[in-house]
Design a protein around this motif. Structure first.
Motif: not given
Length: 307
Positions: A97-114
């Motif tokens: 969770s993100v508390q008031p006046s705070h921030s957090t990061l989100v990381y990800g990837y998705t792969g597909y046939p080109n």
């Protein structure tokens, strides 16, 4: 007068086109809670004909109450929300969770046939928001810069933005209290730029082809023996050499998701095999291997660890 009007019209048209082509890297998840794309990377693999999209984003909470991150919902797709079938995906949320006046990061990837996908980005179905990856500088790399090497220390990948270096010179086998260990592999991720960058990290796997203690309870309390004592145990059954099987080690250490500007981050990765040892009586140089993997770069190379 007509000439002046033409110039004014051209200027208005240019401004209009500029407004249409501007791409917003942020959407509002709710009042005073925003999601902002910070970096995006497209990895094209011509060998396997795949394309991977990596992203790093922040969730900033300027509201008066905590924002639960399980409320966050989006998917990687094109702007038209066409059905594009992914072959691989991962998402990592740094905080629950993100508390008031705070921030957090989100990381990800998705792969597909080109299939030459167009206008890819992050779609937020609940509020209709869409962040195209080209809202930030969409960096692009390919599998062409991957290097295979027989050396213990080498540069696995390098381009103008990144360098990924492998050091297995101190990787070694050890045994303690019934468990086998492989320790000392270091993968260093280097950011050459002035920006924070998302990283297509390398996934190392370690395999041991050996013997499980639980199959040889008749040989005594093996877990209490020292390595020298274990080496002397005869694991033959009816005069036959013990049957060995492949086991995958449990990795521990660092998983590099992003790099700060001009940052070089050495990540040490260790592996544990509970209740498993190599067959010391029948040495095989390929019994203990580290497999360096990157699905997006199509990279796979084995390192052999002596025991």
């Amino acid at each position: 007068m007509k000439k002046v009007k033409a110039v004014i019209l051209a200027a208005v048209t240019a401004l209009s086109l500029g407004a249409c082509s501007s791409r917003d890297p942020a959407v509002m998840l709710k009042d005073d809670v925003s999601f902002k794309l910070m970096d995006a990377l497209k990895v094209t693999n011509q060998t396997t004909n795949t394309v991977y999209y990596y992203y790093l984003a922040s969730v900033d909470n300027q509201s008066q109450e905590a924002y639960p991150m399980d409320s966050l919902s989006f998917k990687v797709t094109d702007e038209a929300n066409d059905e594009i079938h992914a072959i691989d995906r991962k998402q990592t949320i740094i905080a629950k969770s993100v508390q008031p006046s705070h921030s957090t990061l989100v990381y990800g990837y998705t792969g597909y046939p080109n299939n030459d996908q167009k206008h890819m980005g992050l779609l937020f179905s609940r509020n209709g928001g869409f962040i195209p990856f080209d809202a930030v500088r969409l960096r692009q790399i390919s599998d062409k810069n991957v290097t295979y090497s027989d050396e213990e220390k080498f540069t696995l990948y390098e381009d103008r933005d990144f360098a990924f270096r492998v050091d297995a010179s101190n990787a070694e086998y050890s045994y303690e209290k019934g468990n086998s260990y492989v320790k000392g592999l270091v993968i260093t991720y280097e950011n050459k730029t002035d920006d924070r960058l998302v990283v297509p990290y390398i996934t190392p796997l370690c395999h041991l082809t050996g013997i499980r203690f639980s199959d040889y309870k008749d040989k005594g309390n093996l877990a209490d023996m020292s390595l020298d004592e274990i080496r002397k145990v005869d694991f033959k059954t009816d005069g036959m050499a013990p049957k060995t099987e492949p086991y995958e080690g449990t990795a521990s250490g660092y998983e590099c998701l992003y790099l700060d500007p001009e940052m070089s981050l050495p990540c040490t990765v260790d592996f544990t095999f509970e209740g498993v040892i190599p067959d010391f009586a029948n040495y095989n140089p390929k019994s203990l291997t580290i497999d360096l993997n990157s699905a997006s770069l199509g990279y796979s190379q084995e390192l052999y660890i002596p025991y």
